[in-house]
Design a protein around this motif. Sequence first.
Motif, PDB file in Angstrom:
ATOM      1  N   GLN A  61       0.814  -1.212   0.000  1.00 28.38           N
ATOM      2  CA  GLN A  61       0.000   0.000   0.000  1.00 28.38           C
ATOM      3  C   GLN A  61       0.856   1.274   0.000  1.00 28.38           C
ATOM      4  OE1 GLN A  61      -3.346  -0.374  -0.124  1.00 28.38           O
ATOM      5  NE2 GLN A  61      -3.668   1.808  -0.291  1.00 28.38           N
ATOM      6  N   SER A  62       1.869   1.320   0.886  1.00 22.82           N
ATOM      7  CA  SER A  62       2.724   2.505   0.956  1.00 22.82           C
ATOM      8  C   SER A  62       3.985   2.179   1.748  1.00 22.82           C
ATOM      9  CB  SER A  62       1.995   3.683   1.612  1.00 22.82           C
ATOM     10  OG  SER A  62       1.720   3.401   2.968  1.00 22.82           O
ATOM     11  N   ALA A  63       4.967   3.063   1.624  1.00 17.71           N
ATOM     12  CA  ALA A  63       6.206   2.934   2.393  1.00 17.71           C
ATOM     13  C   ALA A  63       6.681   4.338   2.746  1.00 17.71           C
ATOM     14  CB  ALA A  63       7.276   2.205   1.592  1.00 17.71           C
ATOM     15  N   SER A  64       7.165   4.483   3.980  1.00 13.71           N
ATOM     16  CA  SER A  64       7.606   5.794   4.446  1.00 13.71           C
ATOM     17  C   SER A  64       8.807   5.659   5.364  1.00 13.71           C
ATOM     18  CB  SER A  64       6.500   6.487   5.248  1.00 13.71           C
ATOM     19  OG  SER A  64       5.334   6.608   4.514  1.00 13.71           O
ATOM     20  N   TYR A  65       9.740   6.595   5.236  1.00 14.09           N
ATOM     21  CA  TYR A  65      10.773   6.738   6.245  1.00 14.09           C
ATOM     22  C   TYR A  65      10.184   7.607   7.354  1.00 14.09           C
ATOM     23  CZ  TYR A  65      14.588   4.875   3.408  1.00 14.09           C
ATOM     24  OH  TYR A  65      15.417   4.060   2.673  1.00 14.09           O
ATOM     25  N   ILE A  66      10.404   7.215   8.577  1.00 15.24           N
ATOM     26  CA  ILE A  66       9.937   7.986   9.720  1.00 15.24           C
ATOM     27  C   ILE A  66      11.156   8.375  10.538  1.00 15.24           C
ATOM     28  CG2 ILE A  66       8.550   7.968  11.830  1.00 15.24           C
ATOM     29  CD1 ILE A  66       6.771   5.859  10.412  1.00 15.24           C
ATOM     30  N   GLU A  67      11.340   9.674  10.712  1.00 17.54           N
ATOM     31  CA  GLU A  67      12.446  10.176  11.523  1.00 17.54           C
ATOM     32  C   GLU A  67      11.898  10.663  12.854  1.00 17.54           C
ATOM     33  OE1 GLU A  67      15.430  12.664   9.719  1.00 17.54           O
ATOM     34  OE2 GLU A  67      14.737  12.034   7.731  1.00 17.54           O
ATOM     35  N   ARG A  68      12.580  10.283  13.925  1.00 22.22           N
ATOM     36  CA  ARG A  68      12.179  10.665  15.274  1.00 22.22           C
ATOM     37  C   ARG A  68      13.379  11.301  15.958  1.00 22.22           C
ATOM     38  NH1 ARG A  68      12.081   7.365  20.304  1.00 22.22           N
ATOM     39  NH2 ARG A  68      10.687   8.437  21.725  1.00 22.22           N
ATOM     40  N   THR A  69      13.200  12.508  16.445  1.00 19.99           N
ATOM     41  CA  THR A  69      14.271  13.205  17.145  1.00 19.99           C
ATOM     42  C   THR A  69      13.886  13.369  18.609  1.00 19.99           C
ATOM     43  OG1 THR A  69      14.878  14.412  15.157  1.00 19.99           O
ATOM     44  CG2 THR A  69      15.657  15.309  17.246  1.00 19.99           C
ATOM     45  N   VAL A  70      14.783  12.942  19.491  1.00 20.57           N
ATOM     46  CA  VAL A  70      14.600  13.092  20.926  1.00 20.57           C
ATOM     47  C   VAL A  70      15.642  14.081  21.417  1.00 20.57           C
ATOM     48  CG1 VAL A  70      14.643  11.923  23.166  1.00 20.57           C
ATOM     49  CG2 VAL A  70      13.732  10.738  21.157  1.00 20.57           C
ATOM     50  N   SER A  71      15.173  15.144  22.041  1.00 19.17           N
ATOM     51  CA  SER A  71      16.064  16.168  22.594  1.00 19.17           C
ATOM     52  C   SER A  71      15.908  16.173  24.107  1.00 19.17           C
ATOM     53  CB  SER A  71      15.719  17.550  22.042  1.00 19.17           C
ATOM     54  OG  SER A  71      15.853  17.577  20.645  1.00 19.17           O
ATOM     55  N   ASP A  72      16.955  15.729  24.797  1.00 26.96           N
ATOM     56  CA  ASP A  72      16.908  15.707  26.259  1.00 26.96           C
ATOM     57  C   ASP A  72      16.936  17.122  26.810  1.00 26.96           C
ATOM     58  OD1 ASP A  72      16.908  12.947  26.411  1.00 26.96           O
ATOM     59  OD2 ASP A  72      19.090  12.805  26.587  1.00 26.96           O
ATOM     60  N   ILE A  73      16.098  17.369  27.793  1.00 22.16           N
ATOM     61  CA  ILE A  73      16.179  18.607  28.553  1.00 22.16           C
ATOM     62  C   ILE A  73      17.237  18.413  29.629  1.00 22.16           C
ATOM     63  CG2 ILE A  73      14.934  20.153  30.119  1.00 22.16           C
ATOM     64  CD1 ILE A  73      12.399  19.404  28.479  1.00 22.16           C
ATOM     65  N   PHE A  74      17.181  17.273  30.304  1.00 22.72           N
ATOM     66  CA  PHE A  74      18.266  16.824  31.161  1.00 22.72           C
ATOM     67  C   PHE A  74      18.184  15.320  31.250  1.00 22.72           C
ATOM     68  CE2 PHE A  74      14.849  17.030  34.235  1.00 22.72           C
ATOM     69  CZ  PHE A  74      15.089  15.953  35.071  1.00 22.72           C
ATOM     70  N   ASN A  75      19.311  14.684  31.562  1.00 20.35           N
ATOM     71  CA  ASN A  75      19.353  13.234  31.676  1.00 20.35           C
ATOM     72  C   ASN A  75      20.436  12.880  32.682  1.00 20.35           C
ATOM     73  OD1 ASN A  75      19.589  10.487  31.418  1.00 20.35           O
ATOM     74  ND2 ASN A  75      19.310  10.481  29.203  1.00 20.35           N
ATOM     75  N   ASP A  76      20.020  12.671  33.914  1.00 19.32           N
ATOM     76  CA  ASP A  76      20.965  12.336  34.972  1.00 19.32           C
ATOM     77  C   ASP A  76      21.636  10.985  34.737  1.00 19.32           C
ATOM     78  OD1 ASP A  76      20.434  14.717  36.211  1.00 19.32           O
ATOM     79  OD2 ASP A  76      18.971  13.868  37.613  1.00 19.32           O
ATOM     80  N   ALA A  77      21.008  10.111  33.973  1.00 18.71           N
ATOM     81  CA  ALA A  77      21.603   8.801  33.680  1.00 18.71           C
ATOM     82  C   ALA A  77      22.904   8.966  32.913  1.00 18.71           C
ATOM     83  CB  ALA A  77      20.633   7.929  32.904  1.00 18.71           C
ATOM     84  N   ASP A  78      22.976   9.924  31.987  1.00 18.72           N
ATOM     85  CA  ASP A  78      24.215  10.166  31.241  1.00 18.72           C
ATOM     86  C   ASP A  78      25.337  10.583  32.178  1.00 18.72           C
ATOM     87  OD1 ASP A  78      23.045   9.534  28.841  1.00 18.72           O
ATOM     88  OD2 ASP A  78      22.700  11.619  28.236  1.00 18.72           O
ATOM     89  N   THR A  79      25.032  11.427  33.146  1.00 18.80           N
ATOM     90  CA  THR A  79      26.035  11.881  34.117  1.00 18.80           C
ATOM     91  C   THR A  79      26.504  10.718  34.972  1.00 18.80           C
ATOM     92  OG1 THR A  79      24.979  14.039  34.169  1.00 18.80           O
ATOM     93  CG2 THR A  79      26.474  13.532  35.978  1.00 18.80           C
ATOM     94  N   ASP A  80      25.559   9.901  35.438  1.00 24.03           N
ATOM     95  CA  ASP A  80      25.904   8.740  36.258  1.00 24.03           C
ATOM     96  C   ASP A  80      26.790   7.769  35.498  1.00 24.03           C
ATOM     97  OD1 ASP A  80      24.363   9.855  38.256  1.00 24.03           O
ATOM     98  OD2 ASP A  80      22.634   8.542  37.912  1.00 24.03           O
ATOM     99  N   GLU A  81      26.492   7.546  34.199  1.00 26.34           N
ATOM    100  CA  GLU A  81      27.296   6.634  33.388  1.00 26.34           C
ATOM    101  C   GLU A  81      28.701   7.175  33.184  1.00 26.34           C
ATOM    102  OE1 GLU A  81      25.126   5.901  29.793  1.00 26.34           O
ATOM    103  OE2 GLU A  81      23.445   4.989  30.866  1.00 26.34           O
ATOM    104  N   ALA A  82      28.830   8.480  32.961  1.00 22.77           N
ATOM    105  CA  ALA A  82      30.159   9.092  32.770  1.00 22.77           C
ATOM    106  C   ALA A  82      30.972   9.001  34.049  1.00 22.77           C
ATOM    107  CB  ALA A  82      29.999  10.539  32.319  1.00 22.77           C
TER     108      ALA A  82
END
Length: 89
Positions: A61-82
Amino acid sequence: MAKTTKTLKLTFLNGKNKKTSVTLGDAVDNLTAGQVRGAMTIIAQANVFEKDGVAYYTTPQSASYIERTVSDIFNDADTDEAESADKQD
């Protein structure tokens, strides 16, 4: 930091002429309409997907590329991992 993902959504009609789709997360980028339509036709002709007696993916029937952008406001998990990586060094 923004993270963008791209998926390929393939929409078919099933054996009852209702839309059904499959989404592929690691699809090749920049496929042509002919390439995608050809692959979808092969899937439809294989006739190997069925549920409760209804054939799935029977008519492309159809085909589409779907782009999804996630922009963190903050993410303490990234700090904890670093910090955890620093402690391992």
